[in-house]
Design a protein around this motif. Structure first.
Motif, PDB file in Angstrom:
ATOM      1  N   LEU A  85    -103.215 -76.789 -85.131  1.00  0.00           N
ATOM      2  CA  LEU A  85    -103.376 -78.021 -85.901  1.00  0.00           C
ATOM      3  C   LEU A  85    -102.031 -78.492 -86.458  1.00  0.00           C
ATOM      4  O   LEU A  85    -101.721 -79.693 -86.421  1.00  0.00           O
ATOM      5  CB  LEU A  85    -104.370 -77.795 -87.036  1.00  0.00           C
ATOM      6  CG  LEU A  85    -104.783 -79.031 -87.840  1.00  0.00           C
ATOM      7  CD1 LEU A  85    -105.457 -80.053 -86.940  1.00  0.00           C
ATOM      8  CD2 LEU A  85    -105.711 -78.643 -88.982  1.00  0.00           C
ATOM      9  N   THR A  86    -101.227 -77.561 -86.949  1.00  0.00           N
ATOM     10  CA  THR A  86     -99.892 -77.924 -87.441  1.00  0.00           C
ATOM     11  C   THR A  86     -99.036 -78.490 -86.329  1.00  0.00           C
ATOM     12  O   THR A  86     -98.341 -79.501 -86.502  1.00  0.00           O
ATOM     13  CB  THR A  86     -99.206 -76.691 -88.053  1.00  0.00           C
ATOM     14  OG1 THR A  86    -100.002 -76.173 -89.115  1.00  0.00           O
ATOM     15  CG2 THR A  86     -97.827 -77.051 -88.587  1.00  0.00           C
ATOM     16  N   LEU A  87     -99.084 -77.855 -85.166  1.00  0.00           N
ATOM     17  CA  LEU A  87     -98.315 -78.345 -84.021  1.00  0.00           C
ATOM     18  C   LEU A  87     -98.785 -79.736 -83.606  1.00  0.00           C
ATOM     19  O   LEU A  87     -97.961 -80.620 -83.323  1.00  0.00           O
ATOM     20  CB  LEU A  87     -98.457 -77.374 -82.846  1.00  0.00           C
ATOM     21  CG  LEU A  87     -97.809 -77.799 -81.521  1.00  0.00           C
ATOM     22  CD1 LEU A  87     -96.314 -78.002 -81.690  1.00  0.00           C
ATOM     23  CD2 LEU A  87     -98.099 -76.769 -80.440  1.00  0.00           C
ATOM     24  N   GLY A  88    -100.100 -79.955 -83.564  1.00  0.00           N
ATOM     25  CA  GLY A  88    -100.624 -81.257 -83.172  1.00  0.00           C
ATOM     26  C   GLY A  88    -100.237 -82.360 -84.141  1.00  0.00           C
ATOM     27  O   GLY A  88     -99.860 -83.464 -83.721  1.00  0.00           O
ATOM     28  N   ILE A  89    -100.310 -82.076 -85.438  1.00  0.00           N
ATOM     29  CA  ILE A  89     -99.945 -83.083 -86.440  1.00  0.00           C
ATOM     30  C   ILE A  89     -98.457 -83.416 -86.346  1.00  0.00           C
ATOM     31  O   ILE A  89     -98.062 -84.593 -86.386  1.00  0.00           O
ATOM     32  CB  ILE A  89    -100.320 -82.584 -87.843  1.00  0.00           C
ATOM     33  CG1 ILE A  89    -101.836 -82.493 -87.993  1.00  0.00           C
ATOM     34  CG2 ILE A  89     -99.740 -83.497 -88.915  1.00  0.00           C
ATOM     35  CD1 ILE A  89    -102.290 -81.884 -89.303  1.00  0.00           C
TER      36      ILE A  89
END
Length: 305
Positions: free
Chosen positions: A98-102
């Motif tokens: 999720l951090t990578l996607g954001i």
């Protein structure tokens, strides 16, 4: 607005049901889960006993209903390889993805929207050609090759950024750039095309004739209408960043959901594969639903369709 929202919720629910059924049935048809649990050296009697214990000898529709009922409560079963609860494994690894996607989406939006707007304001100028070059380059470069080039340049030669792991924010810089740059061309081209179309509209000429300030015309009237298709595409690209990060996570050893799905596919760990596909599909549906509702809020004409 309420009627439109209920319609979209009904469609989203149908999509999730179809995706879950297809995921469950195709994963069982692709390989024998009993053999995956027993191992290659197991005898036929052992495999048959495992089928009985796990319920694999039941009809496929019965197995799906049992799995779906547990999935609704957050129980995705136990990993065949790790012998852990799949829900716990996802909870441990999903924050990384999720951090990578954001971060990837933020990079793509910060690069594509300003460049698309500037290219639309000055078509066929140096800025427009630069934006076109960035878009073409982003489509032409394979994601894994671009990630490796970033790693060699900034991680090995310059040593500005770490090349693997997820301990600090610096570990996400290169993965986010590599993943976000892939989404940049589509967002940039759509922003440019939408702005060019809107800027040639009659109401924009009327706003200029009334003497409104250029920033007001550009951002309050033009960009608000041109951004509608970009919102929908952004939701799709964010879903892609979550589901398509398997290559980036493997290269940078981030150990997120993408890396877990790659490992589960290699090991034929069906509960993990099924859970990941279902969770990513849920994110896709929720993001698309949110984009549709946001577009309906920005443009009331959408609600009557």
């Amino acid at each position: 607005m309420l009627t439109y929202t209920l319609k979209r919720l009904f469609v989203a629910l149908l999509i999730l049901i179809v995706v879950s059924a297809l995921t469950f049935s195709m994963s069982h048809l692709a390989s024998d889960p009993a053999m995956a649990i027993a191992g290659e050296t197991a005898s036929a009697e052992d495999i048959q006993e495992i089928r009985r214990i796990y319920g694999f000898d039941q009809p496929i529709w019965y197995q799906y209903m049992a799995w779906a009922g547990k999935a609704l409560t957050g129980d995705f079963g136990t990993s065949y390889h790790y012998r852990e609860q799949v829900s716990v494994m996802l909870a441990q690894r999903f924050p990384t993805t999720l951090t990578l996607g954001i971060c990837a989406l933020a990079f793509a939006l910060l690069l594509s929207i300003p460049m698309g707007v500037l290219a639309a304001i000055r078509p066929n100028s140096l800025i427009d050609r630069t934006a076109l070059f960035i878009a073409v380059l982003g489509q032409a470069l394979p994601t894994f090759w671009f990630a490796l080039m970033l790693m060699i340049l900034f991680g090995v030669q310059l040593r500005w950024l770490p090349i693997s792991g997820n301990a600090t924010w610096a570990h996400f810089v290169m993965p986010a750039i590599a993943l976000g740059y892939y989404s940049t061309p589509a967002l940039m081209r759509l922003t440019r095309a939408g702005m060019i179309e809107v800027l040639n509209s009659d109401y924009i000429r009327t706003a200029r004739a009334k003497g409104l300030r250029p920033p007001t015309v550009m951002f309050k009237h033009a960009l608000r209408n041109a951004i509608l298709p970009v919102v929908s595409l952004t939701a799709v690209q964010f879903g892609f960043a979550l589901g398509g990060s398997i290559v980036i996570e493997t290269i940078f050893n981030l150990k997120g959901v993408g890396w877990l799905s790659y490992d589960a596919i290699l090991r034929a760990d069906l509960p993990v594969v099924q859970a990941i596909v279902l969770v990513i599909a849920c994110f896709y549906v929720v993001l698309t639903l949110a984009a549709d509702l946001l577009n309906a809020a920005l443009d009331p004409r959408i609600r009557v369709r």
